[in-house]
Design a protein around this motif. Structure first.
Motif, PDB file in Angstrom:
ATOM      1  N   THR A  40      36.013  63.521  26.131  1.00 14.76           N
ATOM      2  CA  THR A  40      35.133  64.353  26.946  1.00 14.76           C
ATOM      3  C   THR A  40      33.738  64.394  26.330  1.00 14.76           C
ATOM      4  N   GLN A  85      35.998  55.962  28.896  1.00 11.51           N
ATOM      5  CA  GLN A  85      36.643  57.271  28.952  1.00 11.51           C
ATOM      6  C   GLN A  85      37.872  57.365  28.051  1.00 11.51           C
ATOM      7  N   SER A 124      36.106  63.126  32.117  1.00 13.53           N
ATOM      8  CA  SER A 124      35.401  63.354  30.857  1.00 13.53           C
ATOM      9  C   SER A 124      34.463  64.557  30.898  1.00 13.53           C
TER      10      SER A 124
END
Length: 194
Positions: A40, A85, A124
């Motif tokens: 993230t 990601q 994310s």
């Protein structure tokens, strides 16, 4: 002689046990790794321009296959996921098109249509949603997991998803493109995340 045969049998049994254990651990980890590997913001890999995938990079291609399985098996609808990601700065992503996961390796968007607003979210950027301008249609060229050259023309939602994932390869997040004039709102959990 009997001791050698016993030792040999033990060694064979131990070797078989180790191989089976390694395969089991590998299978167990691969099923869980995609969800656990999702990074993230502000993770730095999300801001890097991704590098091309080599045809011989079987590890990355296998990861893309695992990502495709993750999307296909997900209870919550997820429209796409990119390699950045999952903390891999390489040019590849998976998108769901007509309920089928499509692996796109080294994609290139070649033609685009007129711009229109798209409401987006991102794995994310959990809990963040907003409107961005996206092209209403795209033509995208890419290699599939068998390294066959493919071309797709996509409209509206699927075009938006591909552009969202393509932005990840360029180190761009959808929040970089938020429209000030478009109302930001939460969307239902049944709408896929890009």
């Amino acid at each position: 002689m009997k001791n050698r045969v016993k030792t040999y049998k033990r060694l064979v049994c131990l070797t078989i046990f180790v191989i089976i254990t390694c395969v089991w651990i590998s299978d167990s980890l691969s099923g869980a790794t995609v969800k656990e590997r999702i990074v993230t913001a502000p993770h730095p890999v999300l801001r890097q321009k991704a590098t091309p995938i080599d045809r011989k990079d079987h590890e990355t291609i296998q990861l893309l296959i695992e990502m495709a399985n993750y999307l296909d098996d997900s209870i919550r609808p997820i429209a796409g996921i990119s390699l950045p990601q999952v903390a891999v700065s390489q040019r590849g992503f998976v998108v769901m098109i007509d309920d089928e996961p499509i692996i796109m390796i080294n994609p290139l968007i070649t033609k685009v249509g007129q711009e229109m607003p798209s409401l987006e979210g991102c794995l994310s950027l959990p809990g963040r949603y907003g409107y961005v301008n996206r092209n209403s249609s795209v033509i995208i060229e890419y290699h599939d997991e068998d390294w066959e050259r493919q071309t797709l023309r996509l409209e509206t939602f699927y075009a938006f998803v591909v552009q969202h994932e393509y932005d990840h390869l360029e180190g761009i997040l959808f929040t970089d493109k938020l429209l000030a004039e478009a109302p930001e709102r939460l969307r239902g959990s049944d709408i896929p995340l890009e």
